[in-house]
Design an enzyme around this catalytic site. Sequence first.
Site, PDB file in Angstrom:
ATOM      1  N   ASN A   1      39.502  28.828  44.733  1.00  0.00           N
ATOM      2  CA  ASN A   1      40.361  28.302  45.806  1.00  0.00           C
ATOM      3  C   ASN A   1      39.476  27.710  46.901  1.00  0.00           C
ATOM      4  OD1 ASN A   1      42.060  27.908  47.967  1.00  0.00           O
ATOM      5  ND2 ASN A   1      43.101  29.888  47.795  1.00  0.00           N
TER       6      ASN A   1
ATOM      7  N   HIS B   1      48.256  23.412  44.715  1.00  0.00           N
ATOM      8  CA  HIS B   1      47.140  24.115  45.349  1.00  0.00           C
ATOM      9  C   HIS B   1      46.572  25.108  44.335  1.00  0.00           C
ATOM     10  CE1 HIS B   1      44.649  26.188  48.080  1.00  0.00           C
ATOM     11  NE2 HIS B   1      45.395  27.267  48.166  1.00  0.00           N
TER      12      HIS B   1
ATOM     13  N   CYS C   1      45.177  26.194  53.764  1.00  0.00           N
ATOM     14  CA  CYS C   1      45.146  25.524  52.462  1.00  0.00           C
ATOM     15  C   CYS C   1      46.090  24.323  52.385  1.00  0.00           C
ATOM     16  CB  CYS C   1      45.482  26.519  51.357  1.00  0.00           C
ATOM     17  SG  CYS C   1      44.395  27.947  51.356  1.00  0.00           S
TER      18      CYS C   1
HETATM   19  O1  UT7 Z   1      45.440  29.931  49.321  1.00  0.00           O
HETATM   20  C1  UT7 Z   1      46.194  31.030  49.641  1.00  0.00           C
HETATM   21  C2  UT7 Z   1      45.328  32.228  49.591  1.00  0.00           C
HETATM   22  N1  UT7 Z   1      45.641  33.340  48.795  1.00  0.00           N
HETATM   23  C3  UT7 Z   1      46.374  33.461  47.660  1.00  0.00           C
HETATM   24  O2  UT7 Z   1      46.997  32.590  47.177  1.00  0.00           O
HETATM   25  C4  UT7 Z   1      46.345  34.795  46.997  1.00  0.00           C
HETATM   26  C5  UT7 Z   1      47.679  35.212  46.456  1.00  0.00           C
HETATM   27  N2  UT7 Z   1      47.568  36.488  45.754  1.00  0.00           N
HETATM   28  C6  UT7 Z   1      46.960  36.604  44.560  1.00  0.00           C
HETATM   29  O3  UT7 Z   1      46.502  35.627  43.980  1.00  0.00           O
HETATM   30  C7  UT7 Z   1      46.906  37.964  43.913  1.00  0.00           C
HETATM   31  O4  UT7 Z   1      47.742  38.861  44.639  1.00  0.00           O
HETATM   32  C8  UT7 Z   1      45.462  38.556  43.860  1.00  0.00           C
HETATM   33  C9  UT7 Z   1      44.639  37.750  42.855  1.00  0.00           C
HETATM   34  C10 UT7 Z   1      44.814  38.499  45.224  1.00  0.00           C
HETATM   35  C11 UT7 Z   1      45.498  39.987  43.369  1.00  0.00           C
HETATM   36  O5  UT7 Z   1      46.147  40.087  42.105  1.00  0.00           O
HETATM   37  P1  UT7 Z   1      47.239  41.218  41.851  1.00  0.00           P
HETATM   38  O6  UT7 Z   1      47.656  41.101  40.455  1.00  0.00           O
HETATM   39  O7  UT7 Z   1      48.304  41.052  42.924  1.00  0.00           O
HETATM   40  O8  UT7 Z   1      46.414  42.545  42.026  1.00  0.00           O
HETATM   41  P2  UT7 Z   1      46.670  43.735  43.050  1.00  0.00           P
HETATM   42  O9  UT7 Z   1      46.308  43.338  44.422  1.00  0.00           O
HETATM   43  O10 UT7 Z   1      48.027  44.275  42.788  1.00  0.00           O
HETATM   44  O11 UT7 Z   1      45.590  44.777  42.534  1.00  0.00           O
HETATM   45  C12 UT7 Z   1      45.681  45.380  41.235  1.00  0.00           C
HETATM   46  C13 UT7 Z   1      44.472  46.267  41.037  1.00  0.00           C
HETATM   47  C14 UT7 Z   1      44.211  47.208  42.181  1.00  0.00           C
HETATM   48  O12 UT7 Z   1      43.745  48.423  41.644  1.00  0.00           O
HETATM   49  P3  UT7 Z   1      44.757  49.674  41.499  1.00  0.00           P
HETATM   50  O13 UT7 Z   1      45.225  49.958  42.900  1.00  0.00           O
HETATM   51  O14 UT7 Z   1      45.852  49.201  40.598  1.00  0.00           O
HETATM   52  O15 UT7 Z   1      43.882  50.725  40.911  1.00  0.00           O
HETATM   53  C15 UT7 Z   1      43.072  46.554  42.930  1.00  0.00           C
HETATM   54  O16 UT7 Z   1      42.274  47.487  43.631  1.00  0.00           O
HETATM   55  O17 UT7 Z   1      43.298  45.465  40.904  1.00  0.00           O
HETATM   56  C16 UT7 Z   1      42.296  45.934  41.810  1.00  0.00           C
HETATM   57  N3  UT7 Z   1      41.482  44.816  42.200  1.00  0.00           N
HETATM   58  C17 UT7 Z   1      40.397  44.425  41.507  1.00  0.00           C
HETATM   59  N4  UT7 Z   1      39.819  44.917  40.399  1.00  0.00           N
HETATM   60  C18 UT7 Z   1      38.744  44.281  39.932  1.00  0.00           C
HETATM   61  C19 UT7 Z   1      41.662  43.967  43.249  1.00  0.00           C
HETATM   62  N5  UT7 Z   1      40.703  43.030  43.240  1.00  0.00           N
HETATM   63  C20 UT7 Z   1      39.907  43.297  42.184  1.00  0.00           C
HETATM   64  C21 UT7 Z   1      38.770  42.667  41.633  1.00  0.00           C
HETATM   65  N6  UT7 Z   1      38.222  43.188  40.515  1.00  0.00           N
HETATM   66  N7  UT7 Z   1      38.221  41.568  42.183  1.00  0.00           N
END
Ligand code: UT7
Length: 321
Positions: A274, A244, A110
């Site tokens: 993204n 970004h 990225c």
């Molecule tokens: O360009 C660089 C590339 N990447 C990034 O910049 C990504 C950086 N990270 C992020 O933006 C965030 O960490 C994410 C958007 C990927 C995830 O957000 P989060 O607030 O950190 O969520 P999490 O991974 O802590 O997940 C929370 C919950 C989980 O469920 P439980 O375990 O709490 O029951 C996940 O399974 O949300 C669940 N979950 C979803 N639910 C519905 C994860 N993805 C999804 C989804 N829809 N798409």
Amino acid sequence: MSFRILGTGRALPEYVMTNDEMSTIVDTSDEWIRTRTGIAQRRVCTTESIGDLAVQAAENALQNAGIAAQDLDLIVCATIRGEYFSPSEACVVQKRIGACCPAFDVNAACTGFLYGLDVADGFFARKRVKKVLVVAAENVTNCLDWTDRATCVLFGDGAGAAVLGEGNDLLAIRMESHGNIEALNIPRGENTSPFYQLGSQRPVLHMNGREVYKFAVNAMSSGLIQVIADAGLQQSDIDYVLPHQANQRIIDAACAKLDIPKERCVTNIARYGNISAACIPVLLDEMNRDGRLKPGNLLAMSAFGGGLTAGHCVLRWSKEG
Ligand code: UT7
């Protein structure tokens, strides 16, 4: 001698995929995606190749700059995965736009567009070039595990480009790499050698979202603070921050650590998600074409991504409308 931006361009695939459509593919919802990321929809390649997008963005940037492809002295293409291992996507662009100059790719995920600007700056400093095309083109949806809701909802496809000419508008630039394979990787895929004995992984994106999130907020805020100081400026001097576009929460958290009003941190993540290296040049082109950018504006750009890499720069915008 560094460079000034003479023109910008962008190209997005036609197909618009909404969060509601995403929720028919994986167990997610419009509400989850919007509140956790700020993304409402993304563009997805269907009949367009990454080369089609790169060429269209490049031609739009050349037209905006008033420069013919034959006048280019260098093409740098930022991409995580071109159409071929060889030739580079930059060579594909060079052939299709009819340029006759050296061309190569940079892969900094990225952060690729900012790495591309820094590479171009070196060619200007060595007086090897007068006109350079930096194009970022990404087909991330071709690298996703479409059963993994934690990653497939985040990304989209697109291309953005800038044509650079001689000038002194790059005021400061910083590049970082913090080698980390586990946090974010896309494996190469199958090895065709009958002798190869190591296994292979599917060539899809794996990510530890929380780890990347923490890295991103810190890299973006500290990088911007440092690069603005490198440019000899105060944060209050910056007219626009072009961050970004990975997650609206990352942008908000990073910008909250700066002394820059929130309204100056520009986003288009709701519409595109993204698009990796293409995020910043697509945003820049939108601002150029909708008249937001005025000569003398000071722009701070900051990106992070796989590598883990990060990059930050401060640019003066001197193009007349
Ligand atoms: O360009 C660089 C590339 N990447 C990034 O910049 C990504 C950086 N990270 C992020 O933006 C965030 O960490 C994410 C958007 C990927 C995830 O957000 P989060 O607030 O950190 O969520 P999490 O991974 O802590 O997940 C929370 C919950 C989980 O469920 P439980 O375990 O709490 O029951 C996940 O399974 O949300 C669940 N979950 C979803 N639910 C519905 C994860 N993805 C999804 C989804 N829809 N798409």
